[in-house]
Motif scaffolding. Structure first.
Motif, PDB file in Angstrom:
ATOM      1  N   ARG A  32      30.419  15.175  57.573  1.00  0.00           N
ATOM      2  CA  ARG A  32      29.671  16.300  57.321  1.00  0.00           C
ATOM      3  C   ARG A  32      29.090  16.482  56.029  1.00  0.00           C
ATOM      4  O   ARG A  32      28.016  16.906  55.885  1.00  0.00           O
ATOM      5  CB  ARG A  32      30.336  17.471  57.908  1.00  0.00           C
ATOM      6  CG  ARG A  32      30.400  17.591  59.581  1.00  0.00           C
ATOM      7  CD  ARG A  32      31.430  18.785  59.825  1.00  0.00           C
ATOM      8  NE  ARG A  32      30.352  20.031  59.587  1.00  0.00           N
ATOM      9  CZ  ARG A  32      30.883  21.265  59.978  1.00  0.00           C
ATOM     10  NH1 ARG A  32      32.157  21.335  60.383  1.00  0.00           N
ATOM     11  NH2 ARG A  32      30.240  22.374  59.703  1.00  0.00           N
ATOM     12  N   LEU A  33      30.024  16.024  55.213  1.00  0.00           N
ATOM     13  CA  LEU A  33      29.830  16.230  53.587  1.00  0.00           C
ATOM     14  C   LEU A  33      28.827  15.032  53.421  1.00  0.00           C
ATOM     15  O   LEU A  33      27.825  15.583  52.596  1.00  0.00           O
ATOM     16  CB  LEU A  33      31.155  15.820  52.880  1.00  0.00           C
ATOM     17  CG  LEU A  33      32.041  16.937  53.087  1.00  0.00           C
ATOM     18  CD1 LEU A  33      33.439  16.565  52.257  1.00  0.00           C
ATOM     19  CD2 LEU A  33      31.730  18.167  51.916  1.00  0.00           C
ATOM     20  N   GLU A  48      25.676  18.748  55.340  1.00  0.00           N
ATOM     21  CA  GLU A  48      26.189  20.116  56.137  1.00  0.00           C
ATOM     22  C   GLU A  48      27.278  20.731  55.390  1.00  0.00           C
ATOM     23  O   GLU A  48      27.374  22.139  55.918  1.00  0.00           O
ATOM     24  CB  GLU A  48      26.423  19.767  57.594  1.00  0.00           C
ATOM     25  CG  GLU A  48      25.340  19.054  58.398  1.00  0.00           C
ATOM     26  CD  GLU A  48      25.806  18.599  59.689  1.00  0.00           C
ATOM     27  OE1 GLU A  48      27.151  18.827  60.066  1.00  0.00           O
ATOM     28  OE2 GLU A  48      25.003  17.962  60.472  1.00  0.00           O
ATOM     29  N   LEU A  49      28.197  20.179  54.506  1.00  0.00           N
ATOM     30  CA  LEU A  49      29.263  20.948  53.930  1.00  0.00           C
ATOM     31  C   LEU A  49      29.046  20.744  52.692  1.00  0.00           C
ATOM     32  O   LEU A  49      28.549  19.260  52.188  1.00  0.00           O
ATOM     33  CB  LEU A  49      30.601  20.595  54.673  1.00  0.00           C
ATOM     34  CG  LEU A  49      31.124  20.944  56.012  1.00  0.00           C
ATOM     35  CD1 LEU A  49      32.246  20.172  56.360  1.00  0.00           C
ATOM     36  CD2 LEU A  49      31.023  22.547  56.148  1.00  0.00           C
ATOM     37  N   PHE A  67      37.541  18.858  49.423  1.00  0.00           N
ATOM     38  CA  PHE A  67      37.079  20.007  50.298  1.00  0.00           C
ATOM     39  C   PHE A  67      38.116  20.660  50.878  1.00  0.00           C
ATOM     40  O   PHE A  67      39.215  19.894  51.311  1.00  0.00           O
ATOM     41  CB  PHE A  67      36.143  19.549  51.287  1.00  0.00           C
ATOM     42  CG  PHE A  67      35.684  20.398  52.106  1.00  0.00           C
ATOM     43  CD1 PHE A  67      34.490  21.167  51.814  1.00  0.00           C
ATOM     44  CD2 PHE A  67      36.325  20.818  53.571  1.00  0.00           C
ATOM     45  CE1 PHE A  67      34.032  22.157  52.738  1.00  0.00           C
ATOM     46  CE2 PHE A  67      35.800  21.576  54.510  1.00  0.00           C
ATOM     47  CZ  PHE A  67      34.851  22.350  54.116  1.00  0.00           C
ATOM     48  N   TRP A  86      38.993  24.294  53.448  1.00  0.00           N
ATOM     49  CA  TRP A  86      38.244  25.421  54.351  1.00  0.00           C
ATOM     50  C   TRP A  86      38.521  26.745  53.495  1.00  0.00           C
ATOM     51  O   TRP A  86      39.563  26.928  52.924  1.00  0.00           O
ATOM     52  CB  TRP A  86      38.900  25.316  55.815  1.00  0.00           C
ATOM     53  CG  TRP A  86      38.834  24.274  56.592  1.00  0.00           C
ATOM     54  CD1 TRP A  86      39.650  23.177  56.950  1.00  0.00           C
ATOM     55  CD2 TRP A  86      37.430  23.639  57.090  1.00  0.00           C
ATOM     56  NE1 TRP A  86      38.898  22.147  57.581  1.00  0.00           N
ATOM     57  CE2 TRP A  86      37.561  22.363  57.901  1.00  0.00           C
ATOM     58  CE3 TRP A  86      36.256  24.259  57.037  1.00  0.00           C
ATOM     59  CZ2 TRP A  86      36.512  21.933  58.336  1.00  0.00           C
ATOM     60  CZ3 TRP A  86      35.149  23.694  57.518  1.00  0.00           C
ATOM     61  CH2 TRP A  86      35.431  22.510  58.285  1.00  0.00           C
ATOM     62  N   THR A 103      35.021  15.558  58.765  1.00  0.00           N
ATOM     63  CA  THR A 103      34.745  16.612  57.532  1.00  0.00           C
ATOM     64  C   THR A 103      33.937  15.610  56.622  1.00  0.00           C
ATOM     65  O   THR A 103      32.956  16.002  56.010  1.00  0.00           O
ATOM     66  CB  THR A 103      35.946  16.975  56.733  1.00  0.00           C
ATOM     67  OG1 THR A 103      36.542  17.816  57.981  1.00  0.00           O
ATOM     68  CG2 THR A 103      35.393  17.885  55.657  1.00  0.00           C
TER      69      THR A 103
END
Length: 538
Positions: free
Chosen positions: A48-49, A53-54, A12, A14, A45
């Motif tokens: 969230r993955l 959410e990501l 991942f 940004w 992060t």
């Protein structure tokens, strides 16, 4: 072993290209897992993955069951109520409508099986020490700690299969933390918690250490894991010492070899010049000596290179986490000066010792403690002039008042870290700003990152940098839960730096070990009913 969460080749970055995870493999099983790592390593992060959410740039995330996540900073809708935050607003509205006689199909569908939803919600709030909150209370009136605990109550009420908690003890008072610890210990599903709270991490079943883009798993709590790390570090340091000794020996042997080879060369040249043997024989011997010398030199140089490589490998095996280095500017405040005066303080039920005014004189160092919702943040905001309650008067007697809020919303997310600090210190040169940011671990391209892409711990470091590097230098620091999201080493460094700070200091914190490092001169306690009062050290 079956795993409830499996991450394979997870990457991942940004939108600005900043890479967070690259080819990460990780798996989390049943029970409670503490996910640890230094600030910016990608813990939030990763949660969230997992929660969906990501979206990863590559790789996959497989989760067995429904996921619930508590973020570091809850996004609070100012018009929402506690019932809305608990996720029961729609069902509750439909239930009340049915009770009024509006027995529509839509209302029955909204209620579903939740006919006792209000009772269960109130019971969950009571279990977490929030019985004083009404379901109709606006969330905008909740303290930071109350909002966190209400968010937890919502998750415990929903009972997801997989529960993800991101720094859940942030802003919680001591009583709320104990209730959270009990709730976590009673959780029977899958739980992954990101935290720097040692007591919470000593109540988990496993530790997952996210470091250098990889996850190392350990069956046991934080204390047991740290004992293992201490043994490994001691062994690694022994290897460094042994490799260093070997390197010095190889250097010495190479120097001795150079001396011997130089002697042989001088002897061969002398024999050649004296012509004691046939010319062809002497040329052959000189050539053999040169070849021998070259082989000897290469052998020792290879040994030296090997020794250096072993030393570098041994040094890499020693775990050394980077931590912030804070050098505070000259901020001395004369002992007799009135730094701040707050008058007109009131309490619903004043008790003996309740203060109606707060005077801060000279370089006083004050800890402001008390339960969530008692008004600690309100008092700090009054001191900044941001929000002064009716009937209260505030007078500030120094320049350089700096405030660290709980929610860290003082940075412009669309600007770089450098530009945010430059806005607070317009007279500083770019080199001075970057040199200062390096002490907060923002080096090179890291200082050019957009503030909106920072992790919780990175954002706190950036806010601290903008406060402490500001112009004029801060002579009154107002810190609201300054250790939230900081890794343990950085929190310790912050404590050391603040202990050397020569200005006035008011700190709101529930982190008692941190408070005890600050050389405090006064302890104050806020209470919802009795207001502000002097208190002894906790």
């Amino acid at each position: 072993m079956s795993f409830a969460i499996v991450c394979s080749g997870l990457s991942f970055a940004w939108p600005d290209g900043t890479a967070v995870l690259d080819g990460l493999d990780a798996a989390f099983g049943a029970g409670r897992t503490g996910l640890i790592g230094v600030n910016g390593s990608g813990k939030s992060t990763l949660l969230r993955l997992i929660a969906g959410e990501l979206r990863p740039g590559s790789g996959t995330v497989a989760v067995d069951g429904e996921v619930g996540r508590l973020p570091q900073n809850l996004a609070l809708d100012g018009s929402a109520t506690v019932a809305d935050l608990l996720g029961i607003g729609a069902a509750r509205t439909a239930l009340h409508a049915i009770e009024r006689g509006e027995a529509t199909e839509e209302n029955f569908a909204a209620v579903g099986d939740g006919w006792d939803v209000e009772e269960r919600a109130l019971a969950e709030l009571g279990r977490l020490g929030l019985a004083h909150l009404g379901l109709d209370r606006p969330v905008a009136t909740l303290s930071g700690g109350e909002a966190v605990m209400t968010g937890l109550a919502a998750l415990f009420l929903a009972r997801p299969d997989v529960l993800l908690l991101d720094e859940p003890t942030n802003n919680l008072d001591l009583d709320a933390r104990r209730r959270l610890y009990d709730a976590v210990e009673s959780w029977t599903g899958v739980l992954v918690v990101v935290s720097h709270d040692r007591e919470l991490l000593d109540r988990v079943d496993a530790i997952a250490d996210l470091r250098d883009g990889a996850v190392r798993s350990f069956g046991g709590n934080l204390s047991a894991y740290e004992e293992l790390l201490a043994v490994e570090k001691e062994a690694a340091e022994r290897m460094v010492r042994a490799a260093g000794t070997d390197l010095r020996r190889q250097k010495r042997e190479l120097e001795e070899a150079h001396v011997k080879l130089a002697r042989r060369k001088r002897y061969a040249n002398k024999m050649y010049e004296s012509k004691r043997e046939p010319r062809a024989v002497m040329k052959l011997r000189k050539r053999e000596a040169q070849v021998s010398a070259g082989k000897h030199r290469i052998m020792h140089e290879e040994r030296l290179a090997g020794a250096r490589a072993r030393l570098a490998e041994a040094e890499d095996a020693v775990r050394e986490d980077a931590a912030i280095r804070i050098e505070l500017p000259a901020t001395r405040v004369p002992a007799g000066r009135t730094v701040a005066a707050v008058t007109g303080l009131r309490a619903p039920e004043p008790a003996p010792g309740t203060l109606t005014e707060l005077l801060v004189r000279g370089p006083e160092r004050i800890a402001l403690t008390g339960p969530n919702g008692s008004g600690k943040t309100t008092l700090l905001r009054a001191l900044t002039g941001e929000r002064v309650p009716e009937g209260v008067s505030v007078r500030i007697g120094v320049d350089g008042v700096r405030y660290l809020p709980q929610r860290l919303d003082v940075l412009d997310g669309g600007r770089s870290v450098v530009d945010n600090v430059r806005a607070a210190a317009p007279s500083a040169t770019p080199a001075e700003i970057r040199q200062g940011l390096a002490r907060f671990l923002f080096r090179g391209a890291g200082a050019d990152r957009l503030a909106g892409t920072l992790s919780g711990g990175e954002r706190l470091r950036a806010v601290l940098a903008s406060l402490l590097l500001a112009d004029p230098a801060p002579r009154l620091l107002l810190l609201d839960e300054p250790t939230n999201d900081l890794d343990m080493d950085s929190a310790a460094r912050l404590g050391e730096a603040l202990a050397a700070y020569e200005g006035a200091l008011i700190v709101v914190s529930h982190d008692l070990p941190f408070l005890r490092t600050l050389r405090l001169t006064r302890w104050l306690r806020m209470d919802r009913r009795t207001g502000l009062a002097e208190a002894g050290p906790v």
